[in-house]
Design a protein around this motif. Sequence first.
Motif, PDB file in Angstrom:
ATOM      1  N   GLY A 198      -2.898  -7.173  -3.295  1.00  0.00           N
ATOM      2  CA  GLY A 198      -1.816  -8.396  -3.859  1.00  0.00           C
ATOM      3  C   GLY A 198      -0.656  -8.080  -4.522  1.00  0.00           C
ATOM      4  N   LEU A 199      -0.367  -6.680  -3.560  1.00  0.00           N
ATOM      5  CA  LEU A 199       1.331  -6.519  -4.411  1.00  0.00           C
ATOM      6  C   LEU A 199       2.000  -6.315  -2.501  1.00  0.00           C
ATOM      7  N   ASP A 200       1.544  -7.137  -1.826  1.00  0.00           N
ATOM      8  CA  ASP A 200       2.296  -7.014  -0.273  1.00  0.00           C
ATOM      9  C   ASP A 200       4.258  -7.861  -0.718  1.00  0.00           C
ATOM     10  N   ILE A 201       3.602  -8.511  -1.280  1.00  0.00           N
ATOM     11  CA  ILE A 201       5.520  -9.578  -1.843  1.00  0.00           C
ATOM     12  C   ILE A 201       5.999  -8.387  -2.708  1.00  0.00           C
ATOM     13  N   GLN A 202       5.470  -8.124  -3.784  1.00  0.00           N
ATOM     14  CA  GLN A 202       5.920  -7.008  -4.640  1.00  0.00           C
ATOM     15  C   GLN A 202       6.761  -5.853  -3.933  1.00  0.00           C
ATOM     16  N   ARG A 203       6.351  -5.782  -3.455  1.00  0.00           N
ATOM     17  CA  ARG A 203       6.296  -4.066  -2.907  1.00  0.00           C
ATOM     18  C   ARG A 203       8.474  -4.774  -1.670  1.00  0.00           C
ATOM     19  N   GLU A 222       5.230 -10.142 -12.472  1.00  0.00           N
ATOM     20  CA  GLU A 222       3.933 -10.308 -13.433  1.00  0.00           C
ATOM     21  C   GLU A 222       2.831  -9.424 -12.076  1.00  0.00           C
ATOM     22  N   THR A 223       1.654  -8.699 -13.105  1.00  0.00           N
ATOM     23  CA  THR A 223       0.547  -8.626 -12.121  1.00  0.00           C
ATOM     24  C   THR A 223      -0.692  -8.507 -12.980  1.00  0.00           C
ATOM     25  N   SER A 224      -1.667  -7.745 -12.807  1.00  0.00           N
ATOM     26  CA  SER A 224      -2.885  -7.583 -13.235  1.00  0.00           C
ATOM     27  C   SER A 224      -2.799  -6.247 -14.034  1.00  0.00           C
ATOM     28  N   GLU A 225      -3.454  -5.913 -14.744  1.00  0.00           N
ATOM     29  CA  GLU A 225      -4.184  -5.067 -15.331  1.00  0.00           C
ATOM     30  C   GLU A 225      -4.256  -3.963 -14.334  1.00  0.00           C
ATOM     31  N   ARG A 226      -5.383  -4.343 -13.872  1.00  0.00           N
ATOM     32  CA  ARG A 226      -5.510  -3.830 -12.261  1.00  0.00           C
ATOM     33  C   ARG A 226      -4.799  -2.836 -11.562  1.00  0.00           C
ATOM     34  N   GLN A 227      -3.847  -3.947 -11.509  1.00  0.00           N
ATOM     35  CA  GLN A 227      -2.837  -3.937  -9.985  1.00  0.00           C
ATOM     36  C   GLN A 227      -1.413  -2.905 -11.468  1.00  0.00           C
ATOM     37  N   ALA A 228      -1.301  -2.805 -12.399  1.00  0.00           N
ATOM     38  CA  ALA A 228      -0.473  -2.340 -12.623  1.00  0.00           C
ATOM     39  C   ALA A 228       0.067  -0.505 -12.735  1.00  0.00           C
ATOM     40  N   PRO A 229      -0.490  -0.179 -12.221  1.00  0.00           N
ATOM     41  CA  PRO A 229      -0.471   1.033 -12.256  1.00  0.00           C
ATOM     42  C   PRO A 229      -0.593   1.223 -10.928  1.00  0.00           C
ATOM     43  N   HIS A 230      -0.669   0.450  -9.970  1.00  0.00           N
ATOM     44  CA  HIS A 230      -0.533   1.339  -8.648  1.00  0.00           C
ATOM     45  C   HIS A 230       1.341   0.402  -8.034  1.00  0.00           C
ATOM     46  N   ALA A 231       1.836  -1.035  -9.316  1.00  0.00           N
ATOM     47  CA  ALA A 231       3.052  -1.220  -8.961  1.00  0.00           C
ATOM     48  C   ALA A 231       4.137   0.009  -9.570  1.00  0.00           C
ATOM     49  N   VAL A 232       3.938   0.517 -10.909  1.00  0.00           N
ATOM     50  CA  VAL A 232       4.165   1.426 -11.328  1.00  0.00           C
ATOM     51  C   VAL A 232       4.765   2.365 -10.366  1.00  0.00           C
ATOM     52  N   GLU A 233       3.849   2.898  -9.142  1.00  0.00           N
ATOM     53  CA  GLU A 233       4.088   3.536  -7.925  1.00  0.00           C
ATOM     54  C   GLU A 233       4.974   3.282  -7.685  1.00  0.00           C
ATOM     55  N   VAL A 234       5.161   1.861  -7.223  1.00  0.00           N
ATOM     56  CA  VAL A 234       5.969   0.747  -6.197  1.00  0.00           C
ATOM     57  C   VAL A 234       7.598   1.007  -6.232  1.00  0.00           C
ATOM     58  N   PHE A 235       7.289   1.093  -7.942  1.00  0.00           N
ATOM     59  CA  PHE A 235       8.772   0.894  -8.456  1.00  0.00           C
ATOM     60  C   PHE A 235       9.727   2.305  -8.549  1.00  0.00           C
TER      61      PHE A 235
END
Length: 269
Positions: A198-203, A222-235
């Motif tokens: 779910g994070l390909d475009i966000q990356r 915007e992301t899901s609660e489950r994906q948020a920790p992974h999004a933080v790593e990407v950022f």
Amino acid sequence: MSVSASPCPTSVIVTRLRTAGCVFAEDEAELLIAGAADPVELAVMVDRRVAGLPLEHVLGWAEFRGLRIAVDPGVFVPRRRTEFLVEQAVAAARPGAVVVDLCCGSGALGAALVAEVDRVELYAADIDPAAVRCARRNIAADRVFEGDLFAPLPTTLRGRIDVLIANTPYVPTGEIPLLPSEARIHEPRVALDGGSDGLDIQRRVTAAAPRWLAPGGRLLVETSERQAPHAVEVFRAAGLIPRVVESEEWYATVVTGTRPPDRMPDSLG
């Protein structure tokens, strides 16, 4: 203009909608009756809704942060929970800010920011031609660009964006079949499918964002609660300072990333 006297009683319309699975059948019936020019159009609208077309596509508009946003058939319908993403963007945008609405869809997010922040210099982009046509009805047409992420934007925006709001698709590919049929069948897959996790475009957005953000500028997704920790790593990997904000009321999660004021992009090319 609305139907003043329909040969089809409201109760019959409500029953048809409820039988079709519309949870808010009474409210939908009122909107359909108000939106129809005559009984013939009303009958067509009810039939389309009963057949599963999203209410917003039937009406031709969606309500979003108090605005009536034009939404054409085949275009992603702005979600009410995404109002929380706009709320965070409004808080980050000063008067006169340069704002980009990436993956803009109907342009609802950008339209809301223009309505709520003084003198916003807004630009928007989407890869879907139908979405671009729709967005040009909701925000300044000459500021809406068609293409892949940052590619169609004016290069003069590099290093100048104060607020970059990107409602990227974040449904994992394997979960697309689990979506409600309204989304799965009637909305473009490009607006839903975020790849395997779910994070390909966000990356992709995050990797390029530091070259486009002004010092101190923010990326918000915007992301899901489950994906948020992974999004933080990407950022963090992109050199942005991440922050997670959640809303129980909207059941929404937003990740923001700030470009450090003292950090220059690696390249503007």
